[in-house]
Design a protein around this motif. Structure first.
Motif, PDB file in Angstrom:
ATOM      1  N   PRO A  79      -5.958 -14.376  20.431  1.00 22.28           N
ATOM      2  CA  PRO A  79      -4.916 -13.720  19.633  1.00 22.28           C
ATOM      3  C   PRO A  79      -4.703 -14.376  18.274  1.00 22.28           C
ATOM      4  O   PRO A  79      -4.449 -13.682  17.283  1.00 22.28           O
ATOM      5  CB  PRO A  79      -3.665 -13.847  20.514  1.00 22.28           C
ATOM      6  CG  PRO A  79      -3.962 -14.941  21.470  1.00 22.28           C
ATOM      7  CD  PRO A  79      -5.429 -14.926  21.690  1.00 22.28           C
TER       8      PRO A  79
ATOM      9  N   HIS B 228      -9.511  -2.419  19.839  1.00 25.79           N
ATOM     10  CA  HIS B 228      -8.403  -3.328  20.142  1.00 25.79           C
ATOM     11  C   HIS B 228      -7.757  -3.815  18.852  1.00 25.79           C
ATOM     12  O   HIS B 228      -8.434  -4.276  17.939  1.00 25.79           O
ATOM     13  CB  HIS B 228      -8.909  -4.514  20.955  1.00 25.79           C
ATOM     14  CG  HIS B 228      -7.830  -5.455  21.396  1.00 25.79           C
ATOM     15  ND1 HIS B 228      -6.935  -5.135  22.384  1.00 25.79           N
ATOM     16  CD2 HIS B 228      -7.485  -6.691  20.961  1.00 25.79           C
ATOM     17  CE1 HIS B 228      -6.096  -6.144  22.566  1.00 25.79           C
ATOM     18  NE2 HIS B 228      -6.414  -7.099  21.714  1.00 25.79           N
ATOM     19  N   GLN B 229      -6.444  -3.726  18.781  1.00 25.16           N
ATOM     20  CA  GLN B 229      -5.697  -4.151  17.600  1.00 25.16           C
ATOM     21  C   GLN B 229      -5.002  -5.484  17.869  1.00 25.16           C
ATOM     22  O   GLN B 229      -4.288  -5.628  18.855  1.00 25.16           O
ATOM     23  CB  GLN B 229      -4.653  -3.088  17.215  1.00 25.16           C
ATOM     24  CG  GLN B 229      -5.237  -1.723  16.897  1.00 25.16           C
ATOM     25  CD  GLN B 229      -6.194  -1.748  15.718  1.00 25.16           C
ATOM     26  OE1 GLN B 229      -5.908  -2.367  14.687  1.00 25.16           O
ATOM     27  NE2 GLN B 229      -7.328  -1.091  15.868  1.00 25.16           N
ATOM     28  N   SER B 230      -5.230  -6.441  16.974  1.00 24.04           N
ATOM     29  CA  SER B 230      -4.598  -7.750  17.122  1.00 24.04           C
ATOM     30  C   SER B 230      -3.119  -7.678  16.752  1.00 24.04           C
ATOM     31  O   SER B 230      -2.759  -7.120  15.713  1.00 24.04           O
ATOM     32  CB  SER B 230      -5.303  -8.778  16.230  1.00 24.04           C
ATOM     33  OG  SER B 230      -4.635 -10.021  16.281  1.00 24.04           O
ATOM     34  N   ARG B 231      -2.260  -8.254  17.603  1.00 26.28           N
ATOM     35  CA  ARG B 231      -0.816  -8.270  17.336  1.00 26.28           C
ATOM     36  C   ARG B 231      -0.368  -9.574  16.694  1.00 26.28           C
ATOM     37  O   ARG B 231       0.785  -9.683  16.280  1.00 26.28           O
ATOM     38  CB  ARG B 231      -0.046  -8.054  18.638  1.00 26.28           C
ATOM     39  CG  ARG B 231      -0.256  -6.683  19.284  1.00 26.28           C
ATOM     40  CD  ARG B 231       0.547  -6.574  20.553  1.00 26.28           C
ATOM     41  NE  ARG B 231       0.078  -7.551  21.546  1.00 26.28           N
ATOM     42  CZ  ARG B 231       0.772  -7.924  22.623  1.00 26.28           C
ATOM     43  NH1 ARG B 231       1.970  -7.421  22.843  1.00 26.28           N
ATOM     44  NH2 ARG B 231       0.273  -8.798  23.475  1.00 26.28           N
ATOM     45  N   HIS B 232      -1.249 -10.564  16.627  1.00 33.94           N
ATOM     46  CA  HIS B 232      -0.849 -11.884  16.156  1.00 33.94           C
ATOM     47  C   HIS B 232      -1.516 -12.282  14.839  1.00 33.94           C
ATOM     48  O   HIS B 232      -1.300 -13.394  14.354  1.00 33.94           O
ATOM     49  CB  HIS B 232      -1.175 -12.944  17.214  1.00 33.94           C
ATOM     50  CG  HIS B 232      -0.435 -12.737  18.506  1.00 33.94           C
ATOM     51  ND1 HIS B 232      -0.903 -11.901  19.498  1.00 33.94           N
ATOM     52  CD2 HIS B 232       0.742 -13.246  18.958  1.00 33.94           C
ATOM     53  CE1 HIS B 232      -0.048 -11.908  20.515  1.00 33.94           C
ATOM     54  NE2 HIS B 232       0.955 -12.716  20.212  1.00 33.94           N
TER      55      HIS B 232
ATOM     56  N   PRO C 127      -2.936  -7.443   9.721  1.00 44.04           N
ATOM     57  CA  PRO C 127      -3.958  -6.393   9.582  1.00 44.04           C
ATOM     58  C   PRO C 127      -4.820  -6.587   8.350  1.00 44.04           C
ATOM     59  O   PRO C 127      -6.017  -6.252   8.370  1.00 44.04           O
ATOM     60  CB  PRO C 127      -3.126  -5.111   9.482  1.00 44.04           C
ATOM     61  CG  PRO C 127      -1.820  -5.442  10.140  1.00 44.04           C
ATOM     62  CD  PRO C 127      -1.579  -6.894   9.855  1.00 44.04           C
TER      63      PRO C 127
END
Length: 308
Positions: free
Chosen positions: A45, A75-79, A82
């Motif tokens: 992450p 998959h999109q990183s939340r940490h 962007p």
């Protein structure tokens, strides 16, 4: 020779300050030499910390490295911002037609899930199959290593009664291995996991344990049939990585033991000591050197013999 990184990547500035040889893309194109193409499939992450850790290790060799950062396509990183992901990472769907001398697959903090329950498992299976035709050698870490062993050989991961957490001694069981050149008979490595893979099951699948521990089991395993190394622990960790994990859990009220053999006197009020850095550089330097010795000069030839 340096590692080639985009000048705006945070790792470029960090490693430059540390004295690691780094080179911008523009400078690299002026050198008449083929760099080794190494991909980093980053499943962690905290992308920036992880990419910097691995860039530090593979950038310390005498060879020029062209590092490509790869992510799961959907998959999109939340940490991680962007903007960082858009600027520096390539979804796997964009690189599947390319060839690489080496690929690193990181771990991921999802040990409690069955492999098949991971949202990106179908694409990760595609990546692992792709390594057999488009990558000369693969190095998988922690959960990524367990995922490869499960995918290719059906080796299961097993839940531990308590988290393996701290710095543990591991024995050099294969001193003649090219990946362990210069290794001591015993070294220390950070461990942070709730699962394990067992020696008997790995060996039954044709794999060879290179580093192992009585306390935490196999550490570094070679899978010659798939031209791969699996490491279940973390030579790439920074000095304070285990401390940050421990402090995070303490702050959140999560039951956690003080990481063993990490703080002087096991006292978390004292700064931890790094006793694995030299072996980390040895291992990843040996891996890069072994790739250099065996990979085709022409990237287009990678996978041709195996596919045929």
């Amino acid at each position: 020779m340096p590692i080639t990184l985009h000048r705006d990547l945070p790792a470029y500035r960090i490693l430059e300050r540390e004295g690691v040889m780094v080179m911008s893309d523009d400078d690299a194109t002026r050198q008449d030499i083929r760099p080794l193409r190494i991909g980093l499939l980053n499943l962690m992450p905290m992308k920036i910390a992880t990419e910097t850790q691995f860039a530090r290790l593979i950038g310390a060799t005498p060879l020029q490295i062209d590092l490509t950062l790869i992510r799961m396509s959907e998959h999109q990183s939340r940490h991680t911002a962007p903007e960082h992901m858009e600027s520096f990472y390539h979804p796997f769907s964009e690189v599947r037609d390319q060839r690489f001398d080496g690929l690193l697959i990181t771990g991921a903090p999802i040990e409690h899930l069955a492999f098949e329950d991971v949202t990106y498992w179908p694409e990760l299976r595609e990546v692992m199959d792709w390594t057999q035709t488009n990558v000369h050698h693969t190095f998988a870490v922690c959960w990524g290593a367990m995922a490869m062993a499960w995918h290719f050989a059906g080796v299961p991961k097993h839940e531990l009664d308590a988290k393996a957490f701290g710095c543990f001694p591991v024995a050099n069981e294969a001193p003649a291995s090219p990946y362990l050149r210069g290794f001591s008979d015993e070294c220390v490595i950070p461990v942070s996991r709730w699962t394990e893979m067992r020696r008997a099951e790995l060996e039954a699948a044709g794999m060879r344990v290179l580093l192992g521990s009585e306390a935490t089991g196999p550490c570094l395993v070679e899978d010659p049939a798939r031209r791969a190394l699996h490491i279940f622990n973390h030579f790439e960790y920074d000095t304070d990585t285990l401390k940050r994990e421990y402090d995070r859990d303490v702050a959140a009220g999560v039951p956690i033991n003080v990481p063993g053999n990490y703080y002087p006197g096991d006292d978390p009020a004292r700064p931890p000591l790094n006793r694995w850095r030299s072996h980390a550089h040895l291992l990843y330097g040996n891996w890069i050197n072994q790739i250099y010795q065996t990979t085709p000069f022409d990237l287009a030839e990678i996978g041709v013999e195996r596919a045929g």
